[in-house]
Enzyme design. Structure first.
Site, short mmCIF file in Angstrom:
data_model
loop_
_atom_site.label_atom_id
_atom_site.label_comp_id
_atom_site.label_asym_id
_atom_site.label_seq_id
_atom_site.Cartn_x
_atom_site.Cartn_y
_atom_site.Cartn_z
N LYS A 21 -10.04 13.01 8.11
CA LYS A 21 -9.55 12.65 9.44
C LYS A 21 -9.52 13.89 10.34
O LYS A 21 -9.40 15.00 9.84
CB LYS A 21 -8.11 12.12 9.33
CG LYS A 21 -7.97 10.77 8.70
CD LYS A 21 -6.50 10.35 8.68
CE LYS A 21 -6.33 8.97 8.06
NZ LYS A 21 -6.94 7.89 8.85
N LYS A 43 0.86 -1.19 0.00
CA LYS A 43 0.00 0.00 0.00
C LYS A 43 0.89 1.23 0.00
O LYS A 43 1.71 1.41 0.88
CB LYS A 43 -0.89 0.01 1.24
CG LYS A 43 -1.60 1.36 1.50
CD LYS A 43 -2.47 1.34 2.77
CE LYS A 43 -3.04 2.73 3.06
NZ LYS A 43 -3.85 2.77 4.30
N ASP A 73 -2.58 10.40 3.43
CA ASP A 73 -3.96 9.99 3.65
C ASP A 73 -4.68 11.02 4.53
O ASP A 73 -4.58 10.97 5.75
CB ASP A 73 -3.97 8.60 4.31
CG ASP A 73 -5.40 8.11 4.57
OD1 ASP A 73 -6.35 8.69 4.02
OD2 ASP A 73 -5.54 7.12 5.33
N ARG A 90 -7.41 -0.39 1.25
CA ARG A 90 -7.96 -1.64 0.71
C ARG A 90 -8.41 -1.47 -0.73
O ARG A 90 -8.41 -2.43 -1.50
CB ARG A 90 -9.09 -2.13 1.64
CG ARG A 90 -10.26 -1.21 1.70
CD ARG A 90 -11.16 -1.47 2.93
NE ARG A 90 -10.55 -1.00 4.19
CZ ARG A 90 -11.13 -1.10 5.37
NH1 ARG A 90 -12.32 -1.65 5.49
NH2 ARG A 90 -10.53 -0.66 6.46
N1 BES Z 1 -3.98 4.74 6.99
C1 BES Z 1 -5.08 4.50 7.83
C2 BES Z 1 -4.77 3.54 8.97
C3 BES Z 1 -3.79 4.03 10.00
C4 BES Z 1 -4.23 4.67 11.14
C5 BES Z 1 -2.44 3.79 9.87
C6 BES Z 1 -3.33 5.09 12.10
C7 BES Z 1 -1.55 4.20 10.83
C8 BES Z 1 -1.99 4.86 11.94
C9 BES Z 1 -6.24 3.90 7.03
O1 BES Z 1 -6.31 4.32 5.72
C10 BES Z 1 -7.49 4.31 7.69
O2 BES Z 1 -7.79 5.46 7.71
N2 BES Z 1 -8.22 3.33 8.24
C11 BES Z 1 -9.43 3.60 8.92
C12 BES Z 1 -10.43 2.58 8.47
C13 BES Z 1 -11.85 2.91 8.82
C14 BES Z 1 -12.32 4.14 8.06
C15 BES Z 1 -12.72 1.74 8.51
C16 BES Z 1 -9.17 3.48 10.39
O3 BES Z 1 -8.32 2.68 10.80
O4 BES Z 1 -9.78 4.23 11.15
ZN ZN Z 2 -4.58 4.94 4.82
MN MN Z 3 -7.43 6.10 5.50
#
Ligand code: BES
Ligand code: ZN
Ligand code: MN
Length: 505
Positions: free
Chosen positions: A282, A270, A275, A356
């Site tokens: 976020k 990935k 992000d 994903r």
């Molecule tokens: N890149 C993030 C996951 C992440 C969070 C990596 C903190 C490292 C530190 C990922 O793309 C994400 O935002 N995931 C979400 C998924 C949710 C929206 C279902 C998450 O983990 O909150």
């Molecule tokens: Zn991410």
């Molecule tokens: Mn994300």
């Protein structure tokens, strides 16, 4: 990294000047060369150990400046515990601890004598190479944006040279060649993760990967047009809000020789260069960390470099999906439906579940084009994996027990630890969509598992596949003896070992 310390090897010959490091084992026992030095200097080492009650405990150090009876600037006694019980990681960590004490202030060169207190069991070339690798990894700094340039770690007083003295220096040198290939791979991964996203977008990342062609890796870069032609609607949906065009990079290393038609091992990463969450934006606190959301791709880059540099006897293909997830008038909205390369339709209920989406198409492409014998993907996929496992273990999901066990074992020997979490039909139900084939989020619960289930929807049943969720271990992980960097380079040593132990012919 800006000023690496050169590491070289020599036979044992206690130096007279500069900084000298010696090892002491349990009970303060020292080796023959150290004993000779102690004797020549009127027992200064043994006396100092006694006065400070230094017992050679692992991690303890005794630091003697301008030791009397010698012309050394500094004598560092590093406690090693019981060398006879040492595993690979112990050697690595010992090198890291030792390196942490060497700033270069007392001279930009240091010498270390690697010897045991008793002749048996002998210290092997691989042990010395691991110690050297530990020192190498510990010496990494990311200071390219520090303009002051005068602190201990990056200034003119940084340690420039480390000479490792041991029996059989030639064999150690040879063993370190391979270790150094891996160490440089780790450093490449760290550099990429640490780099800010204004400098490292998808195109710049792809450019850096192109450089691997110099060491024999075949590198292909697919831009938005080619990706659209392939039907990669899932990957492309993530980058729609960004000014920066999405890229998919395919790296091939063909090292299997006579068995050159052997099916490759595919490693998929990935590579979300930043992000924001997209329209499902976020919260601002900590969002800067999302420059590291390409750590999976960085690991693939470091691994491919390591394999090619050490000329691994394997056919390996590395594939990374490089995108930037931004909110914009053109960005994907929650509720949008997109079609993945596999033909499956996806309802995007949360644009922050973007990793994903990228992997769905990258995994499909890897299988369709390369028919891999095994496929491993790495991704900073979910915050939930950090809730589940903290930052000590990465999450492991797999459809294949053998691959899972191989990975777990590689994790144990390298110290890049994995913990397997479950997959199953009940979890899979949670990503059924009302309007499309699947939706890109599960519910509130088991977030790392539903993310893995989503990926599995794009994996053929007959492909041995594993997904590593490295959100907790690849960036901002706890500092260790061998890593002080924000981007840890997690996964490079792990996968190099997986390949060396199981797939190299
Ligand atoms: N890149 C993030 C996951 C992440 C969070 C990596 C903190 C490292 C530190 C990922 O793309 C994400 O935002 N995931 C979400 C998924 C949710 C929206 C279902 C998450 O983990 O909150
Ligand atoms: Zn991410
Ligand atoms: Mn994300």
């Amino acid at each position: 990294m800006s000023r690496p310390t050169a590491i070289s090897f020599a036979e044992i010959k206690a130096p007279q000047r500069g900084t000298l490091v010696i090892l002491a084992e349990e009970g303060g026992k020292i080796g023959a060369a150290a004993k000779a030095l102690d004797k020549k200097a009127g027992g200064i080492i043994t006396r100092a150990m006694k006065v400070s009650q230094f017992k050679g405990k692992k991690g303890n150090v005794l630091d003697l400046l301008v030791p009397q009876g010698t012309t050394l600037a500094r004598l560092l006694v590093v406690g090693a515990g019981a060398l006879k019980d040492y595993s690979e990681i112990d050697w690595l960590n010992l090198g890291g601890v030792m390196r942490s004490k060497l700033t270069g202030r007392e001279g930009t060169e240091a010498q270390v004598i690697v010897e045991g207190a008793s002749a048996r069991p002998a210290i092997g070339a691989n042990d010395v190479a691991n110690l050297a690798l530990g020192a190498w990894l510990r010496g990494y700094t990311f200071d390219k944006y520090k303009t002051s340039g005068n602190n201990d770690d990056n200034g003119s007083k940084a340690l420039k040279k480390l000479v490792i003295q041991c029996k059989g220096a030639g064999a150690a040198r040879t063993a370190f060649k391979r270790a150094k290939a891996i160490g440089d791979g780790v450093d490449l991964a760290r550099d990429l993760v640490n780099e800010p996203a204004n400098v490292l977008g998808p195109v710049e990342f792809a450019k850096r990967l192109k450089l691997l062609s110099k060491i024999g890796v075949k590198v292909e870069v697919l831009g938005p047009k080619a990706l659209a032609d392939q039907g990669m609607g899932a990957l492309l949906s993530v980058g729609l809000g960004s000014r920066k065009p999405s890229q998919l990079v395919v790296m091939q290393w063909r090292g299997a020789g006579a068995k050159s038609r052997a099916k490759p091992v595919a490693i998929v990463g990935k590579g979300v260069c930043f992000d924001t969450g997209g329209i499902s934006i976020k919260p601002s606190a900590g969002m800067g960390d999302m420059k590291g959301d390409m750590a999976g791709a960085a690991c693939v880059a470091g691994l491919m470099q390591a394999l090619a540099t050490r000329k691994a006897k394997i056919n390996a293909v590395g594939i990374v999906g490089l995108v930037e997830n931004m909110p914009d008038g053109n960005a994907t909205r929650p509720g949008d439906v997109v079609t993945a390369m596999s033909g499956k339709t996806i309802e995007v209920l949360n644009t922050d579940a973007e990793g994903r989406m990228v992997l769905a198409d990258a995994l499909w492409y890897a299988q369709k084009r390369f028919k891999p014998q095994a496929m491993v993907n790495l991704a900073t996929l979910t915050g939930a994996v950090i809730v589940a496992l903290g930052k000590e273990y990465a999450g492991l999901f797999s459809n294949n027990d053998e691959l899972s066990q191989r990975l777990t074992k590689a994790g144990e020997v390298t110290g890049e630890k994995l913990w397997r979490l479950p997959l199953g039909p009940k979890y899979d139900k949670l990503i059924e969509s009302k309007v499309a084939d699947i939706q890109n989020i599960g519910g509130r619960m088991g977030g790392s598992i539903t993310a893995a289930q989503f990926l599995q929807r794009f994996v053929n049943k007959d492909v041995a596949w594993a997904h590593l969720d490295i959100a907790g271990t690849a960036m901002d992980a706890p500092k260790t003896d061998t890593n002080q960097s924000w981007g840890s380079g997690f996964g490079v040593r792990l996968l190099d070992r997986l390949i060396a132990d199981n797939y190299e012919g």
